[in-house]
Motif scaffolding. Structure first.
Motif, PDB file in Angstrom:
ATOM      1  N   LYS A 114       7.151   6.148   4.725  1.00 15.33           N
ATOM      2  CA  LYS A 114       6.773   6.030   6.143  1.00 15.33           C
ATOM      3  C   LYS A 114       7.907   6.519   7.048  1.00 15.33           C
ATOM      4  CE  LYS A 114       2.732   4.040   5.804  1.00 15.33           C
ATOM      5  NZ  LYS A 114       1.586   4.879   6.101  1.00 15.33           N
ATOM      6  N   ILE A 115       9.117   6.553   6.490  1.00 17.06           N
ATOM      7  CA  ILE A 115      10.265   7.051   7.262  1.00 17.06           C
ATOM      8  C   ILE A 115      10.982   8.087   6.402  1.00 17.06           C
ATOM      9  CG2 ILE A 115      12.466   6.480   8.381  1.00 17.06           C
ATOM     10  CD1 ILE A 115      11.479   3.629   8.763  1.00 17.06           C
ATOM     11  N   LEU A 116      11.180   9.285   6.967  1.00 19.52           N
ATOM     12  CA  LEU A 116      11.939  10.324   6.275  1.00 19.52           C
ATOM     13  C   LEU A 116      13.280  10.479   6.980  1.00 19.52           C
ATOM     14  CD1 LEU A 116      12.381  12.780   4.411  1.00 19.52           C
ATOM     15  CD2 LEU A 116      11.047  14.152   6.025  1.00 19.52           C
ATOM     16  N   LEU A 117      14.355  10.271   6.240  1.00 20.11           N
ATOM     17  CA  LEU A 117      15.696  10.456   6.797  1.00 20.11           C
ATOM     18  C   LEU A 117      16.234  11.774   6.252  1.00 20.11           C
ATOM     19  CD1 LEU A 117      16.702   6.821   6.025  1.00 20.11           C
ATOM     20  CD2 LEU A 117      16.609   7.728   8.328  1.00 20.11           C
ATOM     21  N   ALA A 118      16.487  12.729   7.134  1.00 17.93           N
ATOM     22  CA  ALA A 118      16.985  14.034   6.713  1.00 17.93           C
ATOM     23  C   ALA A 118      18.462  14.144   7.081  1.00 17.93           C
ATOM     24  CB  ALA A 118      16.175  15.143   7.382  1.00 17.93           C
ATOM     25  N   ALA A 119      19.301  14.317   6.062  1.00 19.30           N
ATOM     26  CA  ALA A 119      20.757  14.338   6.263  1.00 19.30           C
ATOM     27  C   ALA A 119      21.306  15.692   5.850  1.00 19.30           C
ATOM     28  CB  ALA A 119      21.397  13.211   5.453  1.00 19.30           C
ATOM     29  N   MET A 120      21.035  16.710   6.662  1.00 22.40           N
ATOM     30  CA  MET A 120      21.500  18.060   6.327  1.00 22.40           C
ATOM     31  C   MET A 120      22.398  18.613   7.425  1.00 22.40           C
ATOM     32  SD  MET A 120      18.016  19.523   4.600  1.00 22.40           S
ATOM     33  CE  MET A 120      16.856  19.100   5.862  1.00 22.40           C
ATOM     34  N   GLY A 121      22.870  17.724   8.305  1.00 22.30           N
ATOM     35  CA  GLY A 121      23.720  18.143   9.414  1.00 22.30           C
ATOM     36  C   GLY A 121      22.901  18.674  10.579  1.00 22.30           C
ATOM     37  N   ALA A 122      23.438  18.484  11.786  1.00 23.41           N
ATOM     38  CA  ALA A 122      22.770  19.006  12.994  1.00 23.41           C
ATOM     39  C   ALA A 122      23.269  20.435  13.232  1.00 23.41           C
ATOM     40  CB  ALA A 122      23.112  18.118  14.194  1.00 23.41           C
ATOM     41  N   PRO A 123      22.417  21.359  13.639  1.00 21.38           N
ATOM     42  CA  PRO A 123      21.007  21.181  13.976  1.00 21.38           C
ATOM     43  C   PRO A 123      20.054  21.455  12.804  1.00 21.38           C
ATOM     44  CG  PRO A 123      21.684  23.383  14.639  1.00 21.38           C
ATOM     45  CD  PRO A 123      22.888  22.733  13.993  1.00 21.38           C
ATOM     46  N   ARG A 124      20.586  21.796  11.602  1.00 20.03           N
ATOM     47  CA  ARG A 124      19.723  22.220  10.489  1.00 20.03           C
ATOM     48  C   ARG A 124      18.612  21.206  10.213  1.00 20.03           C
ATOM     49  NH1 ARG A 124      23.455  22.775   7.185  1.00 20.03           N
ATOM     50  NH2 ARG A 124      23.744  25.005   7.062  1.00 20.03           N
ATOM     51  N   GLN A 125      19.007  19.916  10.088  1.00 21.43           N
ATOM     52  CA  GLN A 125      18.022  18.880   9.724  1.00 21.43           C
ATOM     53  C   GLN A 125      16.938  18.732  10.808  1.00 21.43           C
ATOM     54  OE1 GLN A 125      21.069  15.895   9.585  1.00 21.43           O
ATOM     55  NE2 GLN A 125      21.003  15.548  11.785  1.00 21.43           N
ATOM     56  N   ASP A 126      17.347  18.812  12.072  1.00 18.28           N
ATOM     57  CA  ASP A 126      16.405  18.585  13.180  1.00 18.28           C
ATOM     58  C   ASP A 126      15.436  19.768  13.306  1.00 18.28           C
ATOM     59  OD1 ASP A 126      17.982  16.137  14.229  1.00 18.28           O
ATOM     60  OD2 ASP A 126      19.466  17.720  14.077  1.00 18.28           O
ATOM     61  N   LEU A 127      15.971  20.981  13.079  1.00 15.87           N
ATOM     62  CA  LEU A 127      15.112  22.173  13.107  1.00 15.87           C
ATOM     63  C   LEU A 127      14.129  22.123  11.949  1.00 15.87           C
ATOM     64  CD1 LEU A 127      17.902  24.780  13.887  1.00 15.87           C
ATOM     65  CD2 LEU A 127      16.041  24.156  15.419  1.00 15.87           C
ATOM     66  N   TRP A 128      14.611  21.686  10.786  1.00 13.80           N
ATOM     67  CA  TRP A 128      13.752  21.616   9.589  1.00 13.80           C
ATOM     68  C   TRP A 128      12.619  20.609   9.816  1.00 13.80           C
ATOM     69  CZ3 TRP A 128      11.885  18.455   5.724  1.00 13.80           C
ATOM     70  CH2 TRP A 128      11.409  19.092   4.563  1.00 13.80           C
ATOM     71  N   LEU A 129      12.961  19.452  10.345  1.00 16.99           N
ATOM     72  CA  LEU A 129      11.933  18.422  10.594  1.00 16.99           C
ATOM     73  C   LEU A 129      10.908  18.920  11.610  1.00 16.99           C
ATOM     74  CD1 LEU A 129      14.123  15.161  10.716  1.00 16.99           C
ATOM     75  CD2 LEU A 129      12.535  15.843   8.907  1.00 16.99           C
ATOM     76  N   ALA A 130      11.402  19.577  12.664  1.00 14.70           N
ATOM     77  CA  ALA A 130      10.481  20.058  13.707  1.00 14.70           C
ATOM     78  C   ALA A 130       9.560  21.137  13.133  1.00 14.70           C
ATOM     79  CB  ALA A 130      11.279  20.612  14.885  1.00 14.70           C
ATOM     80  N   GLU A 131      10.141  22.019  12.299  1.00 13.96           N
ATOM     81  CA  GLU A 131       9.344  23.115  11.740  1.00 13.96           C
ATOM     82  C   GLU A 131       8.241  22.586  10.816  1.00 13.96           C
ATOM     83  OE1 GLU A 131      11.708  26.017   9.641  1.00 13.96           O
ATOM     84  OE2 GLU A 131       9.930  27.075   8.931  1.00 13.96           O
ATOM     85  N   HIS A 132       8.536  21.499  10.097  1.00 11.82           N
ATOM     86  CA  HIS A 132       7.583  21.046   9.074  1.00 11.82           C
ATOM     87  C   HIS A 132       6.843  19.775   9.445  1.00 11.82           C
ATOM     88  CE1 HIS A 132       8.993  24.226   6.546  1.00 11.82           C
ATOM     89  NE2 HIS A 132      10.242  23.845   6.746  1.00 11.82           N
TER      90      HIS A 132
END
Ligand code: UDP
Length: 330
Positions: free
Chosen positions: A241-259
């Motif tokens: 129910k919660i996905l925590l993406a730890a790939m550094g900013a902005p990579r993780q935030d762009l990845w989450l937004a894209e998918h």
């Protein structure tokens, strides 16, 4: 009255002290306390009573000298006065929720029960510097459902703008508290990011601290773009129910937004390098450094080659930009 000790209470406050706070009456009131220091810098996640309790039972000469030494930078950098916090802090058009750790966690937990997606980003001065020139990242921050303030740089920028930061709601301090709530409410988490085995080690460490915590899955953050579909499938079939993406900013935030539309997980959070800390791979700054807003110097000393530009150039540049924005907008 002494120099070190909890603040004196008004008669009304004293009458309202709960049983767990009675230890306070065994300590002489003072001007400097751990609670006051942490409150000023925005890291008072423990209650005043918990910190009084620690002060009483763990008091030592070394501890007192340390507290006195921290009082000077803490008082200079800390919040002054009792100005009410505005609901948002806005820098360069980006609205950051000026909330508390507990309110942010309540909000996130509430969003796990919704059908629609909620993306959450943490921003520090480095993130806002990136967003200043990176239009895709800026768009992600503008479209995210919640942007939270991370660190002393945002606190100082809030002072420049005359809108004090209510609390430093950074991902590293939020993570263990979110895990505790998720465990209590049986909400499964997926940890994506960091080097191979680090997310798994962070998951194991959090499960030891929060009995009952469901980690639906983990995956490292160095996968080939060709494997994205497989990673999405793994996250979706985990039931998290919660996905925590730890790939550094902005990579993780762009990845989450894209998918986000391909993901079935309702809550998507970009959390930076925190799996490294909780897996034990990288030690976090000691509490005394965080109490005086100096966690960034710790990270700078750990990785000077990578961090010098972020902190020594980025922090002053960010504060200059905020100052300029205040001057131009009045
Ligand atoms: N990372 C990753 N995939 C990458 C690049 C980085 O998973 O392609 C991880 C890295 O191992 C580290 C985190 O992302 O755990 C980034 O840490 P950093 O300190 O840069 O993040 P910050 O908290 O400063 O955004």
């Amino acid at each position: 009255m002494s120099f070190l000790g909890p603040r004196p209470l008004t008669p009304t406050e004293a009458a309202a002290v709960p049983p767990e706070g009675l230890v306070r009456f065994w300590i002489r009131p003072g001007i400097v306390s751990a609670y006051r220091l942490r409150k000023g810098i925005g890291v008072a996640y423990k209650t005043e009573y918990q910190l009084d309790h620690e002060f009483y039972y763990r008091q030592s000469l070394g501890g007192d000298i340390g507290l006195l030494a921290r009082a000077i930078p803490g008082t200079i950098l800390g919040k002054h006065g009792i100005a009410d916090a505005a609901p948002t802090l806005t820098f360069f058009g980006i609205d950051i929720a000026n909330t508390s750790m507990n309110e942010a966690i309540d909000w996130i937990i509430g969003r796990t029960r919704m059908e629609s997606h909620s993306q959450i980003c943490f921003v520090n001065p480095d993130c806002l510097n990136i967003a200043y020139t990176h239009s895709d990242y800026l768009k992600v921050l503008l479209r995210s459902e919640l942007v939270l303030p991370d660190g002393i740089g945002i606190h100082l920028a809030g002072r420049i703008k005359g809108t004090p930061m209510a609390e430093n709601v950074n991902g590293t301090d939020l993570f263990p508290r979110l895990c505790a709530r998720a465990a209590a409410e049986h909400i499964p988490l997926y940890l994506l990011g960091a080097r191979p085995s680090v997310a798994m080690a962070a998951a194991t460490a959090m499960q030891a601290k929060c009995p009952g915590l469901q980690i639906a899955g983990t995956h490292h953050g160095y996968f080939d773009p060709n494997d994205t579909a497989a990673v999405l499938h793994e996250i979706n079939s985990s039931g998290a129910k919660i996905l925590l993406a730890a790939m550094g900013a902005p990579r993780q935030d762009l990845w989450l937004a894209e998918h986000r539309e391909q993901l079935l997980t309702p809550v998507l959070i970009g959390v930076g390098g925190l799996f490294d800390f909780y897996s034990g791979a990288v030690p976090r700054a000691p509490m005394w450094m965080r109490e005086i807003g100096m966690e960034w110097t710790w990270r700078l000393l750990q990785e000077p080659g990578r961090m010098w530009r972020r902190y020594l150039v980025g922090n002053p540049l960010f504060l200059y930009r905020v100052w300029k924005e205040v001057r131009e907008t009045g």
